[in-house]
Write a protein that holds these residues in place. Structure first.
Motif, PDB file in Angstrom:
ATOM      1  N   VAL A 144       0.825  -1.209   0.000  1.00  0.00           N
ATOM      2  CA  VAL A 144       0.000   0.000   0.000  1.00  0.00           C
ATOM      3  C   VAL A 144       0.858   1.257   0.000  1.00  0.00           C
ATOM      4  N   LEU A 145       1.958   1.257   0.758  1.00  0.00           N
ATOM      5  CA  LEU A 145       2.769   2.467   0.911  1.00  0.00           C
ATOM      6  C   LEU A 145       3.846   2.639  -0.157  1.00  0.00           C
ATOM      7  N   ALA A 146       4.099   1.636  -0.970  1.00  0.00           N
ATOM      8  CA  ALA A 146       5.177   1.688  -1.959  1.00  0.00           C
ATOM      9  C   ALA A 146       5.087   2.875  -2.918  1.00  0.00           C
ATOM     10  N   PRO A 147       3.917   3.243  -3.412  1.00  0.00           N
ATOM     11  CA  PRO A 147       3.878   4.388  -4.341  1.00  0.00           C
ATOM     12  C   PRO A 147       4.248   5.728  -3.696  1.00  0.00           C
ATOM     13  N   PHE A 148       4.258   5.797  -2.385  1.00  0.00           N
ATOM     14  CA  PHE A 148       4.462   7.067  -1.701  1.00  0.00           C
ATOM     15  C   PHE A 148       5.855   7.253  -1.105  1.00  0.00           C
ATOM     16  N   SER A 149       6.651   6.202  -1.039  1.00  0.00           N
ATOM     17  CA  SER A 149       7.956   6.295  -0.397  1.00  0.00           C
ATOM     18  C   SER A 149       8.990   5.527  -1.211  1.00  0.00           C
ATOM     19  N   SER A 150      10.111   6.177  -1.510  1.00  0.00           N
ATOM     20  CA  SER A 150      11.145   5.506  -2.310  1.00  0.00           C
ATOM     21  C   SER A 150      11.811   4.373  -1.523  1.00  0.00           C
ATOM     22  N   ALA A 151      11.975   4.525  -0.230  1.00  0.00           N
ATOM     23  CA  ALA A 151      12.586   3.466   0.571  1.00  0.00           C
ATOM     24  C   ALA A 151      11.684   2.241   0.623  1.00  0.00           C
ATOM     25  N   ILE A 152      10.402   2.460   0.789  1.00  0.00           N
ATOM     26  CA  ILE A 152       9.459   1.343   0.826  1.00  0.00           C
ATOM     27  C   ILE A 152       9.304   0.747  -0.570  1.00  0.00           C
ATOM     28  N   LYS A 153       9.454   1.569  -1.599  1.00  0.00           N
ATOM     29  CA  LYS A 153       9.379   1.071  -2.968  1.00  0.00           C
ATOM     30  C   LYS A 153      10.498   0.066  -3.240  1.00  0.00           C
ATOM     31  N   GLU A 154      11.668   0.298  -2.667  1.00  0.00           N
ATOM     32  CA  GLU A 154      12.771  -0.648  -2.809  1.00  0.00           C
ATOM     33  C   GLU A 154      12.438  -1.974  -2.105  1.00  0.00           C
ATOM     34  N   GLY A 155      11.846  -1.896  -0.933  1.00  0.00           N
ATOM     35  CA  GLY A 155      11.419  -3.101  -0.230  1.00  0.00           C
ATOM     36  C   GLY A 155      10.358  -3.857  -1.005  1.00  0.00           C
ATOM     37  N   HIS A 156       9.462  -3.128  -1.628  1.00  0.00           N
ATOM     38  CA  HIS A 156       8.414  -3.738  -2.453  1.00  0.00           C
ATOM     39  C   HIS A 156       9.037  -4.474  -3.626  1.00  0.00           C
ATOM     40  N   LEU A 157      10.032  -3.877  -4.237  1.00  0.00           N
ATOM     41  CA  LEU A 157      10.727  -4.521  -5.352  1.00  0.00           C
ATOM     42  C   LEU A 157      11.412  -5.809  -4.894  1.00  0.00           C
ATOM     43  N   MET A 158      12.056  -5.774  -3.738  1.00  0.00           N
ATOM     44  CA  MET A 158      12.739  -6.958  -3.231  1.00  0.00           C
ATOM     45  C   MET A 158      11.750  -8.084  -2.919  1.00  0.00           C
ATOM     46  N   LEU A 159      10.550  -7.736  -2.497  1.00  0.00           N
ATOM     47  CA  LEU A 159       9.541  -8.757  -2.215  1.00  0.00           C
ATOM     48  C   LEU A 159       9.074  -9.460  -3.487  1.00  0.00           C
ATOM     49  N   HIS A 160       9.070  -8.726  -4.611  1.00  0.00           N
ATOM     50  CA  HIS A 160       8.498  -9.263  -5.829  1.00  0.00           C
ATOM     51  C   HIS A 160       9.532  -9.754  -6.840  1.00  0.00           C
ATOM     52  N   LEU A 161      10.815  -9.642  -6.525  1.00  0.00           N
ATOM     53  CA  LEU A 161      11.837 -10.185  -7.411  1.00  0.00           C
ATOM     54  C   LEU A 161      11.889 -11.698  -7.281  1.00  0.00           C
ATOM     55  N   SER A 162      12.222 -12.356  -8.366  1.00  0.00           N
ATOM     56  CA  SER A 162      12.396 -13.800  -8.316  1.00  0.00           C
ATOM     57  C   SER A 162      13.784 -14.098  -7.759  1.00  0.00           C
ATOM     58  N   HIS A 163      13.839 -14.810  -6.662  1.00  0.00           N
ATOM     59  CA  HIS A 163      15.110 -15.155  -6.035  1.00  0.00           C
ATOM     60  C   HIS A 163      15.578 -16.546  -6.440  1.00  0.00           C
ATOM     61  N   HIS A 164      14.868 -17.149  -7.379  1.00  0.00           N
ATOM     62  CA  HIS A 164      15.208 -18.481  -7.866  1.00  0.00           C
ATOM     63  C   HIS A 164      15.973 -18.327  -9.174  1.00  0.00           C
ATOM     64  N   VAL A 165      17.270 -18.096  -9.074  1.00  0.00           N
ATOM     65  CA  VAL A 165      18.094 -17.904 -10.258  1.00  0.00           C
ATOM     66  C   VAL A 165      19.056 -19.079 -10.402  1.00  0.00           C
ATOM     67  N   SER A 166      19.512 -19.272 -11.614  1.00  0.00           N
ATOM     68  CA  SER A 166      20.409 -20.382 -11.890  1.00  0.00           C
ATOM     69  C   SER A 166      21.719 -19.848 -12.451  1.00  0.00           C
ATOM     70  N   ASN A 167      22.801 -20.496 -12.119  1.00  0.00           N
ATOM     71  CA  ASN A 167      24.101 -20.134 -12.673  1.00  0.00           C
ATOM     72  C   ASN A 167      24.554 -21.169 -13.704  1.00  0.00           C
TER      73      ASN A 167
END
Length: 62
Positions: free
Chosen positions: A31-54
Motif C-alpha cells: 500500500v505504501l510503496a507508491p508514496f515512499s522511495s525506501a518502501i518502494k525498494e522493499g516492495h521490489l525486493m519482495l516481488h523479485l524472483s530469487h530463484h536464479v540459476s548459474n
C-alpha cells in the motif's frame, strides 16, 4: 526477514545495532510503496524472483 536478522545478530554481533528493529507486513509495504522511495525498494525486493540459476555461466565458462 526475521530469520536473516537473527542469523546476522548471532554471527556478527557488532552489526546488531544497524539491523532493523521493526518489520512491516507485506500488505502495508504494498500500500505504501507508491508514496515512499525506501518502501518502494522493499516492495521490489519482495516481488523479485530469487530463484536464479548459474547453469549458463557454468557451461560458458567451464
Amino acid at each position: 526477514m526475521k530469520e536473516i536478522r537473527t542469523l546476522v545478530k548471532t554471527r556478527f554481533p557488532e552489526l546488531a545495532d544497524r539491523l532493523p528493529k521493526h518489520f512491516l507486513p507485506n500488505i502495508v509495504i504494498n500500500v505504501l510503496a507508491p508514496f515512499s522511495s525506501a518502501i518502494k525498494e522493499g516492495h521490489l525486493m519482495l516481488h523479485l524472483s530469487h530463484h536464479v540459476s548459474n547453469q549458463k555461466a557454468r557451461t560458458v565458462l567451464g
